[in-house]
Write a protein that holds these residues in place. Structure first.
Motif, mmCIF file in Angstrom:
data_model
loop_
_atom_site.group_PDB
_atom_site.id
_atom_site.type_symbol
_atom_site.label_atom_id
_atom_site.label_comp_id
_atom_site.label_asym_id
_atom_site.label_seq_id
_atom_site.Cartn_x
_atom_site.Cartn_y
_atom_site.Cartn_z
ATOM 1 N N LEU A 155 0.817 -1.095 0.008
ATOM 2 C CA LEU A 155 -0.052 0.064 0.014
ATOM 3 C C LEU A 155 0.931 1.145 0.053
ATOM 4 O O LEU A 155 2.014 1.250 0.843
ATOM 5 N N THR A 205 -1.340 -0.819 -4.418
ATOM 6 C CA THR A 205 -2.502 0.093 -4.247
ATOM 7 C C THR A 205 -2.234 1.250 -3.639
ATOM 8 O O THR A 205 -1.310 1.395 -2.540
ATOM 9 N N THR A 206 -2.822 2.488 -4.012
ATOM 10 C CA THR A 206 -2.622 3.794 -3.414
ATOM 11 C C THR A 206 -3.991 4.006 -2.650
ATOM 12 O O THR A 206 -5.054 3.831 -3.075
ATOM 13 N N ILE A 207 -3.515 4.801 -1.645
ATOM 14 C CA ILE A 207 -4.569 5.418 -0.740
ATOM 15 C C ILE A 207 -4.128 6.862 -0.683
ATOM 16 O O ILE A 207 -3.136 7.173 -0.497
#
Lengths: 338, 338
Positions: free
Chosen positions: B73, B103-105
């Motif tokens: 992440l 995955t990016t937040i």
DNA sequence: CTGAAAGCGCTTACAG
DNA sequence: CTGAAAGCGCTTACAG
């Protein structure tokens, strides 16, 4: 053997320092405060909380996620985040999520079916608890499948099928636009209608066209186009090249309207004076343009917030109803009497 | 007891169906293909892969995350996603991340120190492997602290201190703008410089001012302002109300430039003819405006992609150098001879 | 009120 | 080449 993590604070490290069992610490730190039931004696609980605070304890979501089967992650699919309207909706979603301790992950589908499926799959692989789709296509096949597979989701901005959605009342918005232009005296009008697969465009167009039709007036010209500036410019170009060119154009999107303004200028027309143009969404730009743009305001961020709220209700097992937020028209210099 | 998850496909369920041990399945499914070393016999490996494919196995990141201490992440902090430039950078980051299975937040800091700290903390609580900051302040105190605590991050768009960053060469961009306006014959010029805490604005301004100073010309007027349309309009309003008003305005941001165009119109000035205005970033809007806007193009998405690449290198333990991407100027109708 | 155990899904060093 | 075990951090039903 597992990698030794960088001296991380865990329930265990807290429990050990306090001579307690990790389950006791867990109960205290998860205790819904305000309950009659207490997870531990007042003294123990206080000691635990103090130490957790002092060490900056942050529960590891991998541990709780693995155990509970919930990730507290919400997936948000949009056509593109570089579309300001979607960015603002996403901000609303993320804001509401943050308040509930949820984290959002987002991805662009570019309104492409294959990308939509792929990105949804990636989000599911990430074990999101639920999804919010801002890119629903009127052809709801994909969503129907997902729902049949037990996927939990709500739609935002665009509706589709009977899936729960939070949208603006776009039919009413389109009607407001028609009422405004007709009120100014425009009879020869046209609509730059956006993409045919998006309910936003088709509903706004239907509301607009319906208003004119209901009064027995000539049907407005309707032209589909991409939702962006270039698309609006191209569509307006076509409209203004016609011999029977309209005196007013309703673009279902502010950016398309800005493009239309460019086309008007190319035709030597002064917007507001020679040609009325209005947009939709009342983006922050609309009021600040050289010729301020008449538009229809929609509570964009609020729509995002409510979509998130709806999703959490759905995840809690409640039944959720679709919501339609009320639009309002803001008249500015870009529209005037013909 | 744990919640029975919805008949999820796990390594165990695959192993059981095949009469193998879960560790064998894990080794095969994680096997870097193309290795000389094989995780299992060709036949076993093939059976495992076939079944995994057939059942649509997707590894549970909670399990692997817990075990490996890595989340795959990446956290991305931006001033606001509803700023088109940041949205495009983020799209570049997310695109590159997706290609690597990351995955990016993301979160908005609104350039507010407290929000920045809070949201970073939330991302760390989510156990991101690394961070990308698009909201760096020239006062890099927060970043210095984070780096001292062992935080892994790179900056994008704005530089700060000695932290690794991927930005455009903004000093050169500012110089290009000056060269363009000076080349057209503008001597009385002004800069709408953006926020003083952002390197983008200050570097572009420095490049611009430096060009005029180096030639012994009068120093350009410099006014700070928010990066948005309203900010640009207000700043231009001030500039145009001066008795010695400039013949050209360089806004360090397209949206501020659009606001300035509005102010020009309010003063009865035709942009391009009576007053030259130029922006920066060459957003998709610039070319499509009624009066097309001269701007400086920056490879925005590419900047995002490279920031992500840089971060993965950093996380792999490699040393990373800051990168400066080259800007180019695009002349349009909004600037002309005085 | 607190402890002890089980187990979520995964990876990896170790044995054979 | 494959198996068996350990353990990452957490929650929760069960005992006492």
């Amino acid at each position: 053997m597992a990698q030794p993590k960088a001296h991380q604070v865990t329930l265990r490290s807290i429990a050990d320092q306090l001579g307690l069992h990790v389950s006791t610490v867990s109960r205290v730190l998860n205790g819904r405060t305000g309950d009659g039931v207490r997870a531990a004696s007042g003294d123990t609980a206080a000691r635990i909380r103090r130490l957790a605070e002092e060490l900056g304890y942050q529960p590891d979501p991998h541990g709780s996620g693995l155990r509970t089967g919930r990730s507290r992650l919400v997936g948000v699919l949009v056509p593109r985040l570089s579309d300001l309207v979607l960015a603002m909706i996403y901000e609303g979603i993320d804001e509401a999520a943050g308040e509930l301790g949820l984290t959002t992950i987002t991805a662009n589908s570019r309104d492409d079916e294959q990308t939509r499926r792929l990105r949804t799959r990636m989000m599911l692989a990430r074990r999101v608890d639920g999804l919010i789709f801002g890119d629903a296509s009127l052809d709801s096949g994909f969503l129907d499948e997902l729902a049949a597979d037990g996927g939990k989701f709500v739609l935002v901005n665009r509706r589709a099928g009977d899936h729960p959605s939070v949208t603006a009342d776009d039919v009413t918005g389109g009607r407001l636009a028609a009422e405004h232009l007709h009120g100014l005296g425009h009879v020869d009008v046209a609509v730059i209608a956006g993409e045919p697969y998006a309910s936003t465009g088709t509903d706004r167009t239907a509301g607009f066209v319906g208003y004119y039709r209901d009064r027995g007036l000539a049907a407005p010209l309707v032209l589909h186009s991409p939702f962006d500036t270039a698309g609006g410019r191209a569509a307006a170009e076509k409209l203004l090249s016609r011999p029977d060119r309209p005196t007013a154009i309703f673009a279902v999107n502010d950016f398309a309207a800005i493009g239309a303004m460019g086309a008007a200028r190319d035709h030597g027309l002064t917007v507001g004076t020679d040609l009325s143009i209005m947009g939709y969404n009342d983006t922050p730009l609309a009021a600040e343009l050289p010729i301020p743009l008449t538009s229809v305001t929609v509570p964009t961020r609020e729509m995002g917030r409510r979509a998130l709220t709806s999703l959490t209700r759905l995840l809690a097992g409640e039944a959720v109803e679709s919501e339609r937020l009320a639009p309002t028209l803001v008249a500015r210099a870009s529209t005037a009497r013909p």
